[in-house]
Design a protein around this motif. Sequence first.
Motif, PDB file in Angstrom:
ATOM      1  N   ARG A   1       0.821  -1.214   0.000  1.00 53.92           N
ATOM      2  CA  ARG A   1       0.000   0.000   0.000  1.00 53.92           C
ATOM      3  C   ARG A   1       0.853   1.260   0.000  1.00 53.92           C
ATOM      4  NH1 ARG A   1      -5.072  -0.644   0.914  1.00 53.92           N
ATOM      5  NH2 ARG A   1      -5.468   1.235   2.092  1.00 53.92           N
ATOM      6  N   LYS A   2       2.086   1.135   0.464  1.00 53.01           N
ATOM      7  CA  LYS A   2       3.003   2.271   0.526  1.00 53.01           C
ATOM      8  C   LYS A   2       4.321   1.814  -0.080  1.00 53.01           C
ATOM      9  CE  LYS A   2       0.692   4.330   4.451  1.00 53.01           C
ATOM     10  NZ  LYS A   2       0.855   5.032   5.725  1.00 53.01           N
ATOM     11  N   ILE A   3       4.548   2.267  -1.310  1.00 50.04           N
ATOM     12  CA  ILE A   3       5.616   1.700  -2.138  1.00 50.04           C
ATOM     13  C   ILE A   3       6.554   2.804  -2.602  1.00 50.04           C
ATOM     14  CG2 ILE A   3       6.093   0.409  -4.261  1.00 50.04           C
ATOM     15  CD1 ILE A   3       3.033  -0.467  -4.058  1.00 50.04           C
ATOM     16  N   ILE A   4       7.864   2.551  -2.513  1.00 48.97           N
ATOM     17  CA  ILE A   4       8.817   3.461  -3.151  1.00 48.97           C
ATOM     18  C   ILE A   4       9.525   2.708  -4.264  1.00 48.97           C
ATOM     19  CG2 ILE A   4       9.083   4.899  -1.108  1.00 48.97           C
ATOM     20  CD1 ILE A   4      11.900   3.733  -0.755  1.00 48.97           C
ATOM     21  N   VAL A   5       9.822   3.441  -5.321  1.00 41.68           N
ATOM     22  CA  VAL A   5      10.533   2.897  -6.481  1.00 41.68           C
ATOM     23  C   VAL A   5      11.780   3.748  -6.666  1.00 41.68           C
ATOM     24  CG1 VAL A   5      10.409   2.355  -8.940  1.00 41.68           C
ATOM     25  CG2 VAL A   5       8.352   2.142  -7.507  1.00 41.68           C
ATOM     26  N   ILE A   6      12.937   3.098  -6.621  1.00 43.79           N
ATOM     27  CA  ILE A   6      14.217   3.798  -6.714  1.00 43.79           C
ATOM     28  C   ILE A   6      15.074   3.164  -7.796  1.00 43.79           C
ATOM     29  CG2 ILE A   6      14.215   4.661  -4.339  1.00 43.79           C
ATOM     30  CD1 ILE A   6      15.896   2.258  -3.507  1.00 43.79           C
ATOM     31  N   GLY A   7      16.104   3.877  -8.222  1.00 42.07           N
ATOM     32  CA  GLY A   7      17.026   3.380  -9.237  1.00 42.07           C
ATOM     33  C   GLY A   7      17.618   4.533 -10.025  1.00 42.07           C
ATOM     34  N   SER A   8      18.523   4.211 -10.888  1.00 45.11           N
ATOM     35  CA  SER A   8      19.211   5.200 -11.708  1.00 45.11           C
ATOM     36  C   SER A   8      18.237   5.968 -12.599  1.00 45.11           C
ATOM     37  CB  SER A   8      20.232   4.491 -12.605  1.00 45.11           C
ATOM     38  OG  SER A   8      20.816   5.376 -13.527  1.00 45.11           O
ATOM     39  N   PRO A   9      18.578   7.217 -12.939  1.00 47.12           N
ATOM     40  CA  PRO A   9      17.819   7.871 -14.002  1.00 47.12           C
ATOM     41  C   PRO A   9      17.864   6.987 -15.258  1.00 47.12           C
ATOM     42  CG  PRO A   9      19.301   9.439 -12.945  1.00 47.12           C
ATOM     43  CD  PRO A   9      19.652   8.078 -12.414  1.00 47.12           C
ATOM     44  N   GLY A  10      16.741   6.845 -15.913  1.00 50.98           N
ATOM     45  CA  GLY A  10      16.671   6.014 -17.107  1.00 50.98           C
ATOM     46  C   GLY A  10      16.393   4.552 -16.818  1.00 50.98           C
TER      47      GLY A  10
ATOM     48  N   ILE B   1       3.479  10.776   2.774  1.00 49.68           N
ATOM     49  CA  ILE B   1       3.528   9.498   3.507  1.00 49.68           C
ATOM     50  C   ILE B   1       2.394   9.366   4.511  1.00 49.68           C
ATOM     51  CG2 ILE B   1       5.998   9.189   3.126  1.00 49.68           C
ATOM     52  CD1 ILE B   1       6.422  10.020   6.081  1.00 49.68           C
ATOM     53  N   ASN B   2       1.710  10.462   4.794  1.00 45.49           N
ATOM     54  CA  ASN B   2       0.562  10.379   5.693  1.00 45.49           C
ATOM     55  C   ASN B   2      -0.689   9.860   4.999  1.00 45.49           C
ATOM     56  OD1 ASN B   2       1.727  11.135   8.153  1.00 45.49           O
ATOM     57  ND2 ASN B   2       1.712  13.279   7.526  1.00 45.49           N
ATOM     58  N   HIS B   3      -0.667   9.787   3.668  1.00 49.60           N
ATOM     59  CA  HIS B   3      -1.813   9.225   2.946  1.00 49.60           C
ATOM     60  C   HIS B   3      -1.903   7.724   3.218  1.00 49.60           C
ATOM     61  CE1 HIS B   3      -1.410  12.696  -0.173  1.00 49.60           C
ATOM     62  NE2 HIS B   3      -1.986  13.096   0.933  1.00 49.60           N
ATOM     63  N   GLU B   4      -3.082   7.189   3.008  1.00 48.51           N
ATOM     64  CA  GLU B   4      -3.337   5.774   3.280  1.00 48.51           C
ATOM     65  C   GLU B   4      -2.548   4.851   2.361  1.00 48.51           C
ATOM     66  OE1 GLU B   4      -7.108   2.773   2.914  1.00 48.51           O
ATOM     67  OE2 GLU B   4      -7.501   4.827   3.573  1.00 48.51           O
ATOM     68  N   LYS B   5      -2.397   5.256   1.096  1.00 47.79           N
ATOM     69  CA  LYS B   5      -1.643   4.435   0.148  1.00 47.79           C
ATOM     70  C   LYS B   5      -1.011   5.338  -0.891  1.00 47.79           C
ATOM     71  CE  LYS B   5      -5.907   3.240  -2.296  1.00 47.79           C
ATOM     72  NZ  LYS B   5      -6.715   2.177  -2.859  1.00 47.79           N
ATOM     73  N   TRP B   6       0.149   4.896  -1.401  1.00 51.02           N
ATOM     74  CA  TRP B   6       0.890   5.699  -2.368  1.00 51.02           C
ATOM     75  C   TRP B   6       2.021   4.899  -2.997  1.00 51.02           C
ATOM     76  CZ3 TRP B   6       5.543   5.347  -0.040  1.00 51.02           C
ATOM     77  CH2 TRP B   6       5.616   5.437   1.348  1.00 51.02           C
ATOM     78  N   ILE B   7       2.437   5.411  -4.143  1.00 44.89           N
ATOM     79  CA  ILE B   7       3.681   4.983  -4.786  1.00 44.89           C
ATOM     80  C   ILE B   7       4.471   6.266  -4.994  1.00 44.89           C
ATOM     81  CG2 ILE B   7       4.763   3.984  -6.837  1.00 44.89           C
ATOM     82  CD1 ILE B   7       2.126   2.379  -7.235  1.00 44.89           C
ATOM     83  N   ILE B   8       5.706   6.283  -4.512  1.00 44.82           N
ATOM     84  CA  ILE B   8       6.576   7.443  -4.691  1.00 44.82           C
ATOM     85  C   ILE B   8       7.797   6.982  -5.469  1.00 44.82           C
ATOM     86  CG2 ILE B   8       7.945   9.239  -3.590  1.00 44.82           C
ATOM     87  CD1 ILE B   8       6.086   8.989  -1.132  1.00 44.82           C
TER      88      ILE B   8
END
Length: 175
Positions: free
Chosen positions: A2-11, A57-64
């Motif tokens: 429900r609370k997801i972060i996506v990270i990695g290099s530009p591109g 991050i205070n929202h119930e669910k998110w992808i950042i």
Amino acid sequence: MRKIIVIGSPGAGKSTFSKQLASRLDIPVYHLDALFWKPGWVESSREELKQNQFQLINHEKWIIDGNFRSTIDIRIEAADTVILLDRSRWICLYRVLKRRVMYRNTIRSDMGKGCPERVHPEFMKYVWRFPKDKLAPLKEKLAMVRHEKNVFVLTTENEVERFLVSVQGDANERM
């Protein structure tokens, strides 16, 4: 998830992946570049970026999606899932250049308003050096939270596709 972060290099495909994941899970996606960059490529202050993220991050669910190392701990702590797109530097460089051509004189939906696509030598150097300079510290952070968070490291297009298919399957089962 429900609370997801996506990270990695530009591109690496963070924004595209995040949009696809958001569509499958019916979760809003937020792009850090869109929050950070003001019109004319003016940077927000670190404090503004932190405050924006605390609100999200205070929202119930998110992808950042996005790295911003100075504030990554905020997102990792709040997330239940961390996804690292660990793509080759060649793929990332190719995609950065391709995106430059595709979005010439336009603004991508994952960028700040008034920030048309651009590529400069310093940015290309950053992308090239990302695996050497930035990846190890990211992986160390992930190793520290592996037991309390869902952590996924996706390195190939096939892994990305399989992950998205599995998430779609999980979403369908919940309905």
